[in-house]
Design a protein around this motif. Structure first.
Motif, PDB file in Angstrom:
ATOM      1  N   ALA A  26      53.380  -0.362   5.906  1.00 10.70           N
ATOM      2  CA  ALA A  26      54.066   0.899   6.253  1.00 10.70           C
ATOM      3  C   ALA A  26      55.419   0.605   6.905  1.00 10.70           C
ATOM      4  CB  ALA A  26      53.193   1.726   7.194  1.00 10.70           C
ATOM      5  N   PHE A  86      57.974  -0.678   4.239  1.00 16.26           N
ATOM      6  CA  PHE A  86      58.520   0.420   3.418  1.00 16.26           C
ATOM      7  C   PHE A  86      59.517   1.237   4.239  1.00 16.26           C
ATOM      8  CE2 PHE A  86      54.780   0.003   0.461  1.00 16.26           C
ATOM      9  CZ  PHE A  86      55.516  -0.110  -0.701  1.00 16.26           C
ATOM     10  N   SER A 131      55.364   7.110   1.285  1.00 15.81           N
ATOM     11  CA  SER A 131      54.694   6.478   2.424  1.00 15.81           C
ATOM     12  C   SER A 131      53.616   7.384   3.015  1.00 15.81           C
ATOM     13  CB  SER A 131      55.713   6.122   3.520  1.00 15.81           C
ATOM     14  OG  SER A 131      56.430   4.966   3.145  1.00 15.81           O
ATOM     15  N   GLN A 144      50.482   5.221   2.308  1.00 11.92           N
ATOM     16  CA  GLN A 144      50.078   4.590   3.565  1.00 11.92           C
ATOM     17  C   GLN A 144      49.374   5.604   4.491  1.00 11.92           C
ATOM     18  OE1 GLN A 144      53.234   3.566   2.076  1.00 11.92           O
ATOM     19  NE2 GLN A 144      51.893   1.901   1.414  1.00 11.92           N
ATOM     20  N   ASN A 157      58.648   6.831  10.108  1.00 15.80           N
ATOM     21  CA  ASN A 157      59.727   6.984   9.127  1.00 15.80           C
ATOM     22  C   ASN A 157      60.887   7.836   9.619  1.00 15.80           C
ATOM     23  OD1 ASN A 157      59.336   5.903   6.144  1.00 15.80           O
ATOM     24  ND2 ASN A 157      57.335   6.148   7.122  1.00 15.80           N
TER      25      ASN A 157
END
Ligand code: ADP
Ligand code: TYD
Length: 198
Positions: A62, A65, A96, A100, A115
């Motif tokens: 994770a 990414f 994601s 994830q 993120n």
């Protein structure tokens, strides 16, 4: 406009991203087309790590990414949006959240938080989710795919369901598209929907 395409591998994302970028460019718009997890030199290196043969722990996956995405935002997406260009991206944060956050079970909120920092809060204006079932996606793709795609069959099914959950959670932004129709027809639907929205 910042537009992203999402779906399983083989769902037709790259085809639709290309068709949309071409259609916008044909109208004389400044368009930047990019893809994840790559699009930058650092991103391509991270992609090799992520999709290579090595075992990558779920949170490491994770974070990698998110790192590649952060680099793409900083180098490509943010500057393009700042100069007024349209950006079309093949996969972005929802990948994601689906792979994830939901399919690997890390949690949507926690992966979103990771993120949002990495991408400086830059979210898409519109996200097109191309829906085809897991078997059709695998058939179209042909080869066995990368490390993540080679997960047991149940994983792809979980990803497909994860995307449906996300579409229900973010109905203002995510537009679900039947990906089983001919590519040109889907392309026209996307363009029409985008025009209505913008
Ligand atoms: P993705 O980027 O989601 O992995 P691609 O756009 O690369 O998907 O498409 C995967 C394969 O399916 C390619 O061979 C492509 O030509 C084919 N394809 C794409 N869109 C369609 C469609 N609407 N119908 C049938 N085949 C398609
Ligand atoms: P992608 O580059 O879209 O694959 P391809 O170019 O072969 O269509 O994505 C590679 C793999 O990474 C794919 O199995 C989906 C997965 N992925 C995640 O698990 N999380 C993410 O955030 C992203 C962007 C991709």
């Amino acid at each position: 406009m910042f537009v992203t395409f999402e779906g399983l591998d083989g769902s037709g994302k790259s085809t639709q991203a290309r068709l949309l970028a071409e259609a916008l460019a044909a109208e004389g718009r400044d368009v930047v087309a990019t893809r994840e997890p790559g699009g930058t030199e650092v991103g391509e290196l991270i992609r090799e790590l992520l999709l290579g043969p090595r075992n990558v722990a779920p949170w490491a996956e994770a974070a990698l990414f998110a790192a590649a995405r952060g680099q793409l935002v900083e180098e490509v997406i943010a500057p393009a949006l700042a100069r007024g260009a349209d950006v079309v991206c093949d996969r972005y944060i929802d990948s994601s959240l689906a792979y994830q956050g939901i399919a690997r079970g890390l949690g949507v909120d926690r992966v979103l938080e990771l993120n949002v920092n990495a991408i400086s809060g830059i979210l898409p204006d519109r996200t097109y989710l191309l829906v085809v079932d897991a078997e059709e996606a695998a058939r179209r793709r042909g080869d066995p795919g990368d490390r993540i795609e080679r997960e047991e069959d149940g994983f792809r099914q979980r990803v497909a369901e994860a995307y449906q959950e996300l579409a229900a959670a973010f109905p203002q932004r995510i537009v679900t598209i039947d990906g089983t129709r001919p590519a040109g027809e889907i392309g026209r639907e996307v363009l029409d929907e985008l025009r209505q929205h913008s």
